[in-house]
Design an enzyme around this catalytic site. Structure first.
Site, PDB file in Angstrom:
ATOM      1  N   PHE A 237       0.863  -1.184   0.000  1.00 43.54           N
ATOM      2  CA  PHE A 237       0.000   0.000   0.000  1.00 43.54           C
ATOM      3  C   PHE A 237       0.896   1.229   0.000  1.00 43.54           C
ATOM      4  CE2 PHE A 237      -2.417   3.436   1.883  1.00 43.54           C
ATOM      5  CZ  PHE A 237      -3.641   3.318   1.247  1.00 43.54           C
TER       6      PHE A 237
ATOM      7  N   ASP B  16       9.285   2.799   1.139  1.00 40.12           N
ATOM      8  CA  ASP B  16       8.107   3.484   1.667  1.00 40.12           C
ATOM      9  C   ASP B  16       8.106   3.268   3.171  1.00 40.12           C
ATOM     10  OD1 ASP B  16       5.619   4.211   2.634  1.00 40.12           O
ATOM     11  OD2 ASP B  16       4.494   3.359   0.965  1.00 40.12           O
TER      12      ASP B  16
ATOM     13  N   LYS C 113       2.943  10.230   8.230  1.00 36.83           N
ATOM     14  CA  LYS C 113       2.344   9.703   9.455  1.00 36.83           C
ATOM     15  C   LYS C 113       3.013  10.267  10.712  1.00 36.83           C
ATOM     16  CE  LYS C 113       0.073   5.499   7.702  1.00 36.83           C
ATOM     17  NZ  LYS C 113      -1.308   5.880   8.008  1.00 36.83           N
TER      18      LYS C 113
END
Length: 408
Positions: free
Chosen positions: A139, A224, A253
């Site tokens: 993702f 990532d 995040k």
């Protein structure tokens, strides 16, 4: 009729239905605890999906935000600003990177990374070297480009045609990668721990093999670290625990501790391909976001915070193992640091959200990673007493679900 001017039913009236939020509406947070509109208290094992690295309303972050809010809010990138420069300096000081690009989210950071990978290949090898290799169940965000690179077809359905030149193969399978990588590959994109895909850590030898294959094929290695970074695994970034250095790294995040910010990190040589006018972000490098993120980095890198993350991981595991020994619901508990996944046994496959709802009833906020995995991504400084109490609440929730299943 509700005593509150807005409530959960308001969501259904005014919001696009792409989310299905819980019935409760949080209104206040402090540390690892949340209170809803009715005053009910919850322990937070979700961390805003691995975002609230220092809990809710950490005094130092509140102070940094207040201070910056009285000085400078926004300029645009026609100018630079001190908080952005200080944050970029801190990120390069603490990582392999020499250059930083700021944006607002993980999806934007990955979009920038993928564009940079293609532009670098174009500049150095020509237009035919444009393929991006990613992994199934990965993702990388919700833009059309990032959902295409992500390895879950469900996020692309209905949005076709999607960008071309993206290939997928099996995670932790070096032979499968060897079969698909070629001189047309401009980048291999990988999560050190697949978060949304089920909290699946990369095998260290696999990671070293990926790095070697990228070097052999003149392809960039993109990590990532939107979910795994900023102390989540017990290192500032997860790559540091693999003895493998990426060419490009993305962060978001936890970078802002709850304030929206994203960053793409890379080397000076690679960064040259994003020359003047090639990419941009109106809010990227916003002084408010950068001031908060700088404070987050200062706190996370100060001893003994990162050392304590692994200790708190062990505490979570001990509780999860105890729950499992009594109820036999987990096939595997995996992850690193405070990114933990507990995969349900086959009997409970597809029922992860049932455990989520039962936990909420017991005053515990947590996550799922797909229909079969319970996910925990709490504050990195969650007190041990809060871990113990939250796990007691989880145990009561599990008991209710198991009892209902047996009766049903």
């Amino acid at each position: 009729m509700s005593k509150h001017p807005v409530n959960r039913s308001t969501f259904d009236q005014v919001m696009v239905p792409n989310y299905a939020p819980q019935a409760m509406v949080p209104v206040r947070g402090e540390g690892s605890r949340i209170w809803d509109q009715e005053g009910k208290e919850y322990l937070d094992f979700a961390g805003g999906i691995a975002v609230n690295a220092l809990g809710h309303c950490h005094p130092a972050l509140v102070s940094a935000l207040k201070k910056q809010s009285e000085e400078l809010w926004h300029l645009s990138n026609i100018y630079t600003n001190e908080p952005a420069l200080e944050l970029a300096q801190a990120l390069t000081d603490h990582t392999f990177a020499e250059k930083v690009f700021f944006c607002n989210s993980g999806g934007e950071a990955n979009e920038a990374a993928f564009k940079l990978a293609r532009k670098y290949a174009y500049d150095n090898f020509g237009p035919e070297k444009n393929e991006i290799v990613s992994f199934y169940q990965s993702f990388h965000g919700r833009t059309l480009f990032t959902v295409t690179v992500g390895g879950q077809k469900k996020y692309c359905e209905g949005f076709e045609p999607v960008p071309g030149g993206v290939l997928h193969t099996n995670y932790n399978d070096l032979e499968a990668l060897k079969a698909i990588i070629s001189d047309r590959t401009c980048a291999v994109v990988i999560e050190p721990i697949q978060g949304e895909g089920g909290v699946i850590p990369a095998d260290p030898e696999f990671m070293k093999g990926v790095r070697k294959l990228c070097d052999q094929n003149n392809a960039l290695l993109v990590f990532d670290e939107v979910q795994s970074g900023m102390g989540r695994t017990g290192e500032l970034f997860a790559y540091m625990g693999f003895d493998v250095t990426p060419d490009i790294l993305t962060s978001a995040k936890s970078l802002g501790g709850g304030f929206p910010i994203g960053a793409m990190l890379t080397t000076s040589k690679i960064a040259e391909s994003l020359g003047f006018g090639t990419h941009g972000s109106t809010y990227g490098g916003n002084p408010l976001a950068c001031a908060v993120a700088l404070e987050v980095i200062n706190i996370i890198t100060a001893p003994p915070l990162l050392d304590n993350v692994s200790k708190k991981h062990d505490r979570f595991r001990k509780h999860l193992d105890a729950i499992n020994s009594q109820y036999g619901i987990f096939a595997e508990v995996r992850g690193k640091g405070l990114l933990i996944g507990a995969e349900l046994v086959e009997k409970y496959h597809g029922k992860a959200k049932g455990f989520l709802a039962a936990a909420a009833d017991e005053g515990l906020m947590m996550l799922v990673a797909g229909p079969n995995v319970l996910r925990f991504a709490p504050s990195l400084i969650i007190p041990d007493d809060d871990i113990d109490e939250g796990m007691a609440r989880l145990e009561r929730a599990v008991a209710k679900v198991v009892s209902a299943e047996q009766q049903g």
